[in-house]
Design a protein around this motif. Structure first.
Motif, PDB file in Angstrom:
ATOM      1  N   GLY A  54       2.380  72.490  65.489  1.00 43.29           N
ATOM      2  CA  GLY A  54       3.810  72.439  65.209  1.00 43.29           C
ATOM      3  C   GLY A  54       4.153  73.076  63.876  1.00 43.29           C
ATOM      4  N   LEU A  55       3.279  72.876  62.891  1.00 43.97           N
ATOM      5  CA  LEU A  55       3.516  73.464  61.579  1.00 43.97           C
ATOM      6  C   LEU A  55       3.402  74.987  61.621  1.00 43.97           C
ATOM      7  CD1 LEU A  55       4.061  73.106  58.586  1.00 43.97           C
ATOM      8  CD2 LEU A  55       1.610  72.718  58.229  1.00 43.97           C
ATOM      9  N   THR A  56       2.358  75.508  62.274  1.00 41.99           N
ATOM     10  CA  THR A  56       2.228  76.967  62.345  1.00 41.99           C
ATOM     11  C   THR A  56       3.345  77.570  63.185  1.00 41.99           C
ATOM     12  OG1 THR A  56       0.706  76.853  64.244  1.00 41.99           O
ATOM     13  CG2 THR A  56      -0.265  76.892  62.044  1.00 41.99           C
ATOM     14  N   ALA A  57       3.828  76.817  64.185  1.00 41.26           N
ATOM     15  CA  ALA A  57       4.973  77.299  64.958  1.00 41.26           C
ATOM     16  C   ALA A  57       6.202  77.416  64.063  1.00 41.26           C
ATOM     17  CB  ALA A  57       5.245  76.360  66.130  1.00 41.26           C
ATOM     18  N   ALA A  58       6.461  76.369  63.268  1.00 43.36           N
ATOM     19  CA  ALA A  58       7.622  76.380  62.374  1.00 43.36           C
ATOM     20  C   ALA A  58       7.503  77.500  61.343  1.00 43.36           C
ATOM     21  CB  ALA A  58       7.744  75.030  61.673  1.00 43.36           C
ATOM     22  N   VAL A  59       6.308  77.648  60.769  1.00 45.09           N
ATOM     23  CA  VAL A  59       6.086  78.685  59.762  1.00 45.09           C
ATOM     24  C   VAL A  59       6.345  80.076  60.331  1.00 45.09           C
ATOM     25  CG1 VAL A  59       4.258  79.864  58.476  1.00 45.09           C
ATOM     26  CG2 VAL A  59       4.481  77.387  58.311  1.00 45.09           C
ATOM     27  N   THR A  60       5.814  80.336  61.515  1.00 45.37           N
ATOM     28  CA  THR A  60       5.934  81.686  62.080  1.00 45.37           C
ATOM     29  C   THR A  60       7.325  81.965  62.636  1.00 45.37           C
ATOM     30  OG1 THR A  60       5.003  80.887  64.202  1.00 45.37           O
ATOM     31  CG2 THR A  60       3.475  81.828  62.590  1.00 45.37           C
ATOM     32  N   ILE A  61       8.002  80.929  63.138  1.00 50.00           N
ATOM     33  CA  ILE A  61       9.391  81.122  63.580  1.00 50.00           C
ATOM     34  C   ILE A  61      10.274  81.443  62.380  1.00 50.00           C
ATOM     35  CG2 ILE A  61      11.415  79.942  64.517  1.00 50.00           C
ATOM     36  CD1 ILE A  61       9.464  78.414  66.372  1.00 50.00           C
ATOM     37  N   ALA A  62      10.082  80.683  61.294  1.00 49.62           N
ATOM     38  CA  ALA A  62      10.856  80.941  60.074  1.00 49.62           C
ATOM     39  C   ALA A  62      10.554  82.329  59.520  1.00 49.62           C
ATOM     40  CB  ALA A  62      10.533  79.871  59.026  1.00 49.62           C
ATOM     41  N   ALA A  63       9.268  82.711  59.552  1.00 49.93           N
ATOM     42  CA  ALA A  63       8.893  84.026  59.038  1.00 49.93           C
ATOM     43  C   ALA A  63       9.545  85.141  59.830  1.00 49.93           C
ATOM     44  CB  ALA A  63       7.365  84.172  59.077  1.00 49.93           C
ATOM     45  N   SER A  64       9.624  84.966  61.145  1.00 50.87           N
ATOM     46  CA  SER A  64      10.245  85.987  61.993  1.00 50.87           C
ATOM     47  C   SER A  64      11.743  86.069  61.743  1.00 50.87           C
ATOM     48  CB  SER A  64       9.977  85.659  63.465  1.00 50.87           C
ATOM     49  OG  SER A  64      10.597  86.596  64.318  1.00 50.87           O
ATOM     50  N   ILE A  65      12.408  84.904  61.671  1.00 52.73           N
ATOM     51  CA  ILE A  65      13.859  84.872  61.451  1.00 52.73           C
ATOM     52  C   ILE A  65      14.221  85.427  60.075  1.00 52.73           C
ATOM     53  CG2 ILE A  65      15.833  83.325  61.130  1.00 52.73           C
ATOM     54  CD1 ILE A  65      14.626  81.518  63.281  1.00 52.73           C
ATOM     55  N   ARG A  66      13.401  85.110  59.074  1.00 55.09           N
ATOM     56  CA  ARG A  66      13.711  85.525  57.706  1.00 55.09           C
ATOM     57  C   ARG A  66      13.198  86.918  57.372  1.00 55.09           C
ATOM     58  NH1 ARG A  66      12.293  79.510  55.163  1.00 55.09           N
ATOM     59  NH2 ARG A  66      14.396  78.665  55.479  1.00 55.09           N
ATOM     60  N   GLY A  67      12.554  87.561  58.307  1.00 60.50           N
ATOM     61  CA  GLY A  67      12.124  88.934  58.094  1.00 60.50           C
ATOM     62  C   GLY A  67      10.882  89.089  57.232  1.00 60.50           C
ATOM     63  N   HIS A  68      10.075  88.048  57.128  1.00 60.77           N
ATOM     64  CA  HIS A  68       8.837  88.164  56.354  1.00 60.77           C
ATOM     65  C   HIS A  68       7.855  89.124  57.023  1.00 60.77           C
ATOM     66  CE1 HIS A  68       9.682  83.783  54.853  1.00 60.77           C
ATOM     67  NE2 HIS A  68      10.536  84.675  54.358  1.00 60.77           N
ATOM     68  N   CYS A  69       7.936  89.197  58.342  1.00 62.23           N
ATOM     69  CA  CYS A  69       7.085  90.075  59.136  1.00 62.23           C
ATOM     70  C   CYS A  69       7.734  90.228  60.501  1.00 62.23           C
ATOM     71  CB  CYS A  69       5.672  89.507  59.268  1.00 62.23           C
ATOM     72  SG  CYS A  69       5.626  87.890  60.072  1.00 62.23           S
ATOM     73  N   SER A  70       7.150  91.040  61.330  1.00 59.42           N
ATOM     74  CA  SER A  70       7.691  91.212  62.676  1.00 59.42           C
ATOM     75  C   SER A  70       7.402  89.987  63.529  1.00 59.42           C
ATOM     76  CB  SER A  70       7.081  92.451  63.336  1.00 59.42           C
ATOM     77  OG  SER A  70       5.696  92.252  63.581  1.00 59.42           O
ATOM     78  N   GLU A  71       8.158  89.823  64.609  1.00 60.45           N
ATOM     79  CA  GLU A  71       7.911  88.717  65.531  1.00 60.45           C
ATOM     80  C   GLU A  71       6.516  88.829  66.143  1.00 60.45           C
ATOM     81  OE1 GLU A  71       8.269  85.526  68.391  1.00 60.45           O
ATOM     82  OE2 GLU A  71       8.881  85.941  66.328  1.00 60.45           O
ATOM     83  N   GLU A  72       6.065  90.037  66.396  1.00 59.94           N
ATOM     84  CA  GLU A  72       4.731  90.238  66.963  1.00 59.94           C
ATOM     85  C   GLU A  72       3.644  89.735  66.024  1.00 59.94           C
ATOM     86  OE1 GLU A  72       1.960  93.841  68.827  1.00 59.94           O
ATOM     87  OE2 GLU A  72       3.857  94.301  67.803  1.00 59.94           O
ATOM     88  N   VAL A  73       3.769  90.045  64.738  1.00 57.22           N
ATOM     89  CA  VAL A  73       2.788  89.600  63.746  1.00 57.22           C
ATOM     90  C   VAL A  73       2.848  88.079  63.593  1.00 57.22           C
ATOM     91  CG1 VAL A  73       2.190  89.640  61.289  1.00 57.22           C
ATOM     92  CG2 VAL A  73       2.704  91.765  62.489  1.00 57.22           C
ATOM     93  N   ALA A  74       4.062  87.524  63.574  1.00 54.04           N
ATOM     94  CA  ALA A  74       4.229  86.080  63.422  1.00 54.04           C
ATOM     95  C   ALA A  74       3.610  85.338  64.605  1.00 54.04           C
ATOM     96  CB  ALA A  74       5.705  85.734  63.292  1.00 54.04           C
ATOM     97  N   ALA A  75       3.862  85.823  65.799  1.00 47.99           N
ATOM     98  CA  ALA A  75       3.317  85.186  66.996  1.00 47.99           C
ATOM     99  C   ALA A  75       1.794  85.244  66.994  1.00 47.99           C
ATOM    100  CB  ALA A  75       3.881  85.845  68.250  1.00 47.99           C
ATOM    101  N   ALA A  76       1.241  86.375  66.585  1.00 49.71           N
ATOM    102  CA  ALA A  76      -0.214  86.528  66.549  1.00 49.71           C
ATOM    103  C   ALA A  76      -0.836  85.563  65.537  1.00 49.71           C
ATOM    104  CB  ALA A  76      -0.580  87.967  66.200  1.00 49.71           C
ATOM    105  N   TYR A  77      -0.156  85.338  64.419  1.00 52.75           N
ATOM    106  CA  TYR A  77      -0.640  84.396  63.404  1.00 52.75           C
ATOM    107  C   TYR A  77      -0.748  83.002  64.005  1.00 52.75           C
ATOM    108  CZ  TYR A  77      -0.828  81.806  58.961  1.00 52.75           C
ATOM    109  OH  TYR A  77      -1.190  80.975  57.926  1.00 52.75           O
TER     110      TYR A  77
END
Length: 292
Positions: free
Chosen positions: A98-121
């Protein structure tokens, strides 16, 4: 004991063996025989009887989803994977997912990286967590059952490689090996992790630390090979051998229990988790914080 779709069930772990030379121990016989070891449960059931005088079982209950993430979705908890009911790790692994899901969803929405990179993380972190725990479970069962278990086909290759790379240099004596994993290599890995269950206690750890030095038992100490352990401690010193082997093996699986620090320190594809409130997301290695 529990209830699933209005039908009672009980986790039952055991090996069916021949009861005599003239016949075999049926699942029903085995189930009823186990009540002699569970007087509390036997008293609770009272005069209850089996439905249809039959016992049903479900084996091979472990499973893993084909993927843990994708475009704008993340899979966590038992929806992502299930390893074993006896070690009760589900809540811990679900919270980590759940934590990695929240981190990567936030990263994708905030533009820290692409959605593809966030999902792979997310996929890599969830897979690595389950694989680490898989090592613990299988090493325990290997010791309990004292037999060779063919489990290689049940492991996702990418996730297994990631966890296996941690101990490959130790069990093979070299860091320059191919990606092909054999059953023999797997059994060596499990044998190494078996040392997690070495018979020790806090007093024994303290005594060994006072004799050999606490730095040898430090989590930050390197993982020692068998030859190095033999040089560090006299094989005749059973207490010291057990303590060092247990400490050594725990270095492989301890990241499973370290929670958030492992997300902040273990990079994946150049990113680590950033867990500061209000700035949740992914940050490139070396950057103080993600760009908002």
């Amino acid at each position: 004991m529990g209830c699933f779709r209005k039908r009672p069930y009980r986790w039952l772990s055991g090996v069916l063996r021949n009861a005599s030379s003239s016949g075999s121990f049926s699942l029903r016989d085995h189930y009823l025989d186990q009540f002699q070891y569970l007087p509390g449960l036997k008293k609770l059931l009272g005069t209850a009887s089996l439905v249809d005088d039959a016992v049903k079982s479900a084996s091979d209950y472990s499973y893993s989803a084909d993927q843990y993430s994708g475009n704008r979705f993340r899979v966590i908890g038992d929806a992502s994977a299930f390893i074993d009911p006896l070690f009760s790790s589900g809540v811990h692994l679900a919270l980590l997912g759940g934590l990695t899901a929240a981190v990567t969803i936030a990263a994708s929405i905030r533009g820290h990286c692409s959605e593809e990179v966030a999902a792979a993380y997310h996929t890599t972190k969830v897979g690595a967590a389950y694989t680490r725990f898989f090592f613990v479970v299988m090493s325990a069962y290997k010791q309990i059952r004292s037999q060779t278990i063919d489990i290689l086909s049940d492991v996702d290759e990418d996730n297994f490689d990631r966890a296996f790379d941690i101990i490959r240099p130790v069990i093979q004596g070299t860091s320059d090996v191919g990606k092909k994993i054999t059953e023999g290599e797997l059994q060596k890995a499990l044998s190494f992790c078996e040392d997690i269950w070495a018979p020790t206690d806090p007093e024994m750890h303290a005594a060994v630390a006072s004799r050999l030095g606490p730095e040898l038992l430090s989590p930050s100490a390197p993982i020692f090979s068998d030859e190095e352990l033999k040089q560090l401690v006299d094989p005749e010193d059973e207490d010291a051998t057990n303590v060092l082997r247990r400490t050594n093996a725990r270095k492989v699986v301890d990241p499973l229990y370290r929670g958030t620090p492992i997300l902040e320190s273990e990079p994946e594809n150049g990113y680590v988790s950033f867990l500061q409130r209000g700035k949740l997301g992914l940050v490139s290695i070396g950057d103080p914080e993600p760009a908002l």
